[in-house]
Design an enzyme around this catalytic site. Structure first.
Site, PDB file in Angstrom:
ATOM      1  N   CYS B  93       0.775  -1.242   0.116  1.00 54.63           N
ATOM      2  CA  CYS B  93      -0.179   0.136   0.108  1.00 54.63           C
ATOM      3  C   CYS B  93       0.961   1.205   0.017  1.00 54.63           C
ATOM      4  O   CYS B  93       1.483   1.644  -0.948  1.00 54.63           O
ATOM      5  CB  CYS B  93      -1.099  -0.080   1.115  1.00 54.63           C
ATOM      6  SG  CYS B  93      -2.168   1.111   0.990  1.00 54.63           S
ATOM      7  N   ARG B 126     -12.392   6.466  -2.945  1.00 55.00           N
ATOM      8  CA  ARG B 126     -11.173   5.305  -2.405  1.00 55.00           C
ATOM      9  C   ARG B 126     -11.798   4.089  -3.075  1.00 55.00           C
ATOM     10  O   ARG B 126     -12.910   3.459  -3.270  1.00 55.00           O
ATOM     11  CB  ARG B 126     -11.586   5.352  -1.038  1.00 55.00           C
ATOM     12  CG  ARG B 126     -10.142   5.936   0.034  1.00 55.00           C
ATOM     13  CD  ARG B 126     -10.489   5.485   1.395  1.00 55.00           C
ATOM     14  NE  ARG B 126      -9.239   4.917   1.753  1.00 55.00           N
ATOM     15  CZ  ARG B 126      -8.002   5.421   1.796  1.00 55.00           C
ATOM     16  NH1 ARG B 126      -7.856   6.585   1.570  1.00 55.00           N
ATOM     17  NH2 ARG B 126      -7.089   4.662   2.327  1.00 55.00           N
ATOM     18  N   HIS B 189      -3.960  -5.578   1.371  1.00 57.60           N
ATOM     19  CA  HIS B 189      -3.906  -5.977   2.732  1.00 57.60           C
ATOM     20  C   HIS B 189      -4.666  -7.351   3.112  1.00 57.60           C
ATOM     21  O   HIS B 189      -4.766  -8.002   2.075  1.00 57.60           O
ATOM     22  CB  HIS B 189      -4.887  -5.003   3.600  1.00 57.60           C
ATOM     23  CG  HIS B 189      -4.081  -3.592   3.314  1.00 57.60           C
ATOM     24  ND1 HIS B 189      -3.037  -3.313   3.787  1.00 57.60           N
ATOM     25  CD2 HIS B 189      -4.626  -2.681   2.457  1.00 57.60           C
ATOM     26  CE1 HIS B 189      -2.671  -1.915   3.333  1.00 57.60           C
ATOM     27  NE2 HIS B 189      -3.803  -1.373   2.737  1.00 57.60           N
TER      28      HIS B 189
END
Lengths: 452, 252
Positions: B93, B126, B189
């Site tokens: 990330c 997002r 993640h």
């Protein structure tokens, strides 16, 4: 109060009633949606009818409990209080609480309102509600798939507060994020704090949020930590320092089945052994004092207050003690791990992890909880469950903790009642709470039937 | 045998259970009887890359990344040489973004390490959801969760995987991450490694071979549970009904 408002309220209540009959739901958000669609100003209009003050409670953890204590404290003084009891803390839920509190003629008879508001819903709720006081319990990392980052939560809360100019804030001075937010806002604020070290290592994960100063980016120094990022902090670079408390809990004693502490010369005894409930009780009492309310019955009310209210239920089924705990984010989960371990009787533990929208679709946060403490001589077995039961089991595997996984909660709980330690803890995240509560009610009836 | 793992700036870059990746490295070495030492490097500390076998660069918020950016300037040269010398890196990330040339947020331009010829630009929407990749490196799919505002443009680099379900580097659902020498850089993640033990072992193997020679092989472990957790996600998004249902939920 206009004829139109009356009509809107009555129609919304009728629709809620019908919906409950047809769908069997709790009907706690629909009336808000209908009322808001028919009348954009309904919340402002209704909240204006509150005779004295409106409190709003926000923050990542503890808001339902704080709001409930506030409600009970005001009720104990004989006040009439509107509350959104069921944890329905988005815009529709808040409006519903007001609509459903009206009488048959659509009138609101209330001295106070105690309203819990979701951090992201605050942007819409606060301008309409125009509350007098805001209790901000803390700002932690929570449901990152919904909030993005804790910085985004911070910004949203700040923007929401700016839209309610008459608001006075009560914040947790031990939380550097809340304190920075209060400083950055133009509002008056007061603080509550705990100066004693009452949290054990097991309640304190190594992972901490915001240990960097938001003002200058330097690393904060701590005299001591409570848990999360809570503690006695100072920034060696710009001098930001935990403020002196307006309200502090002192002489704290944690007992097996309760706690006692003093605030401003008043002595409180509670039925909760959980250290975080000292914060919850302290903040509710401080909010009352901030609003100039003496609350002479607070001692009596809190001594009898049931902290394990609707959210976290206890059951006794066929000689087995069953306790549900809600854990929705790393800080909260760590507190629950510590709480469960305070019980030194042999026990079984079920951990149920779902990943619905309300739970958070991303379960990465499980790796930010220190689970290694769970395995000790008092833990007889650990069972994982829920949609992400394998993820949870995997988390434990990487601490070398043995566990089982179940796809059938009902039979597993039956097995625990019939064959295991007679002491079962069920830790769940949000959606698991309601299903597990229902399941335990069913099982309680089933076993009662067997005995009869 | 022993591997030294460097966890860079865990006090700033520790979002989304990143330490699960460290724990996965550590346990999968330990279970095989291989020693493992994890060193956390904090802001302001000197880093000697000659002693490091694996680097983990995790994710942080945009604000924290700005702070890290200053730190990275000090270690830029050492880090570049480490990668050129086949050093193993897992960047997740924010860490992925920082390996590139820059990350342009809505307010600032954060300079990166310039190890990868990539750049990232922030967009307001997002990118959030479970994600599944098919990677040329592995027979088993790679599963995780993506949560990023940045769109990463990887130019001529080889992607980590092709997106089977999810949004990926730029939100278009085509490719995700970058593989370059012994670097894996990705938005995934979950944390990434526990549910993808094949990715963990791939990196461990690379690090061991670099240190002890080409003939090191890893003893197999019982990964039944890891596979079940991985397969749960793959099965969920291989079912078209489920995918449709989630898409509808997302839009109401």
């Amino acid at each position: 109060m206009g004829f139109r408002r009356n009509l809107v309220i009555r129609f919304s209540k009728w629709a809620s009633n019908m919906s409950q009959k047809i769908r069997g739901g709790q009907g706690v958000t629909l009336p808000g949606y209908i009322a808001r669609t028919l009348d954009h100003h309904i919340l402002t209009s209704l909240s204006n009818d509150v005779r004295k003050k409106t409190f709003v409670v926000m923050g990542t953890n503890g808001k339902t409990t704080v709001n409930s204590i506030l409600y009970h404290a005001l009720a104990a003084e004989g006040e009439k209080v509107v509350i959104n009891k069921t944890g329905s803390n988005m815009l529709n839920g808040v409006i519903s609480a007001f609509v459903l509190a009206t009488d048959k003629k659509g009138r609101l008879d209330a001295d106070y309102a105690c309203i819990e508001v979701d951090e992201l819903a605050a942007m819409r709720v606060l301008p309409m509600l125009q509350p007098d006081y805001l209790v901000l319990t803390n700002i932690y990392r929570d449901q990152l798939d919904r909030f993005g980052e804790v910085d985004i939560t911070f910004q949203k809360v700040k923007e929401a507060i700016e839209k309610a100019p008459k608001l006075t804030l009560l914040i947790n001075g031990d939380d550097v994020l809340s304190y920075t937010l209060a400083q950055e806002s133009k509002h008056d604020f007061m603080t509550y704090e705990i100066n004693e070290q009452i949290f054990d290592d097991k309640s304190r994960s190594e992972i901490r949020e915001s240990i960097f100063c938001r003002k200058c980016g330097h690393k904060l120094e701590y005299k001591f930590f409570h848990y999360g990022q809570l503690g006695d902090y100072t920034c060696p670079h710009c001098g930001l320092t935990r403020p002196a408390a307006d309200f502090a809990a002192e002489n704290i004693k944690l007992l097996g089945d309760g706690s006692s502490f003093d605030v401003q010369g008043r002595h409180f005894e509670t039925a909760s052994p959980a250290p975080y409930n000292i914060y919850n009780t302290l903040s509710a009492f401080s909010a009352l004092r901030m609003a100039g309310i003496e609350a002479p019955h607070f001692e009596e009310m809190i001594a009898n207050y049931d902290y394990a209210n609707s959210r976290e239920s206890q059951f006794e089924i066929a000689g087995t003690h069953l306790q549900i705990h809600l854990a929705k984010n790393p800080v909260g989960f760590q507190q629950k791990v510590s709480l469960v371990l305070r019980d030194e009787k042999p026990k079984d533990i079920i951990i149920m992890i779902n990943d619905e929208y309300q739970d958070g679709e991303d379960v990465s946060w499980l790796w930010d909880v220190d689970f290694q403490y769970l395995e000790n001589e008092h833990t007889s077995s650990i069972i994982t469950a829920g949609k992400r039961g394998y993820d949870m089991q995997l988390r434990l595997k990487y601490e070398d903790i043995q566990s089982e996984v179940t796809l059938d909660m009902k039979n597993t709980i039956r097995d625990c009642i019939d064959h295991r330690t007679n002491n079962l803890y069920i830790i769940v995240n949000y959606t698991g709470l309601y299903s597990t509560n229902d399941l335990l009610k069913e099982l309680a009836d089933e076993y009662a039937g067997k005995e009869a | 045998m022993k591997l030294n793992i460097a966890h860079l700036y865990p006090d700033l870059l520790n979002l989304y259970g990143d330490r699960g990746n460290i724990q996965c490295f550590r346990k999968r070495l330990e279970w095989r009887g291989i020693e493992c030492e994890v060193t956390q490097y904090l802001q302001g500390e000197e880093i000697d890359f000659s002693n490091i076998d694996i680097v983990l660069l995790g994710g942080g918020s945009d604000r924290e990344q700005e702070i890290v950016c200053e730190e990275l300037k000090k270690i830029k040269k050492g880090f570049q040489e480490y990668v050129a010398d086949d050093g193993v890196v897992l960047a997740v990330c924010g860490g992925y973004q920082l390996l590139g040339k820059y990350y342009k947020t809505n307010t600032k331009k954060i300079e990166g390490l310039e190890i990868l010829d990539i750049y990232t630009e922030w967009e307001p929407e997002r990118l959030l959801r479970n994600i599944i990749l098919e990677s040329d490196l592995f027979a088993t799919p790679v599963v995780g969760y993506e949560n990023h505002g940045g769109r990463t443009y990887i130019g001529a680099h080889q992607p980590f995987g092709k997106v089977f379900y999810g949004l990926g580097n730029t939100g278009k659902g085509d490719y995700e991450g970058v593989v370059y020498k012994n670097v894996i850089a990705t938005y995934l993640h979950g944390p990434l490694l526990p549910k993808n033990p094949h990715v963990c072992d791939y990196l461990l193997q690379k690090a061991l071979c670099r240190k002890y020679g080409e003939d090191v092989t890893l003893a197999p472990l019982d990964d039944e549970l890891e596979q079940k957790a991985n397969h749960y996600i793959v099965a969920r998004y291989s079912n078209k009904g489920n995918v449709l249902q989630e898409t509808i939920k997302r839009h109401i």
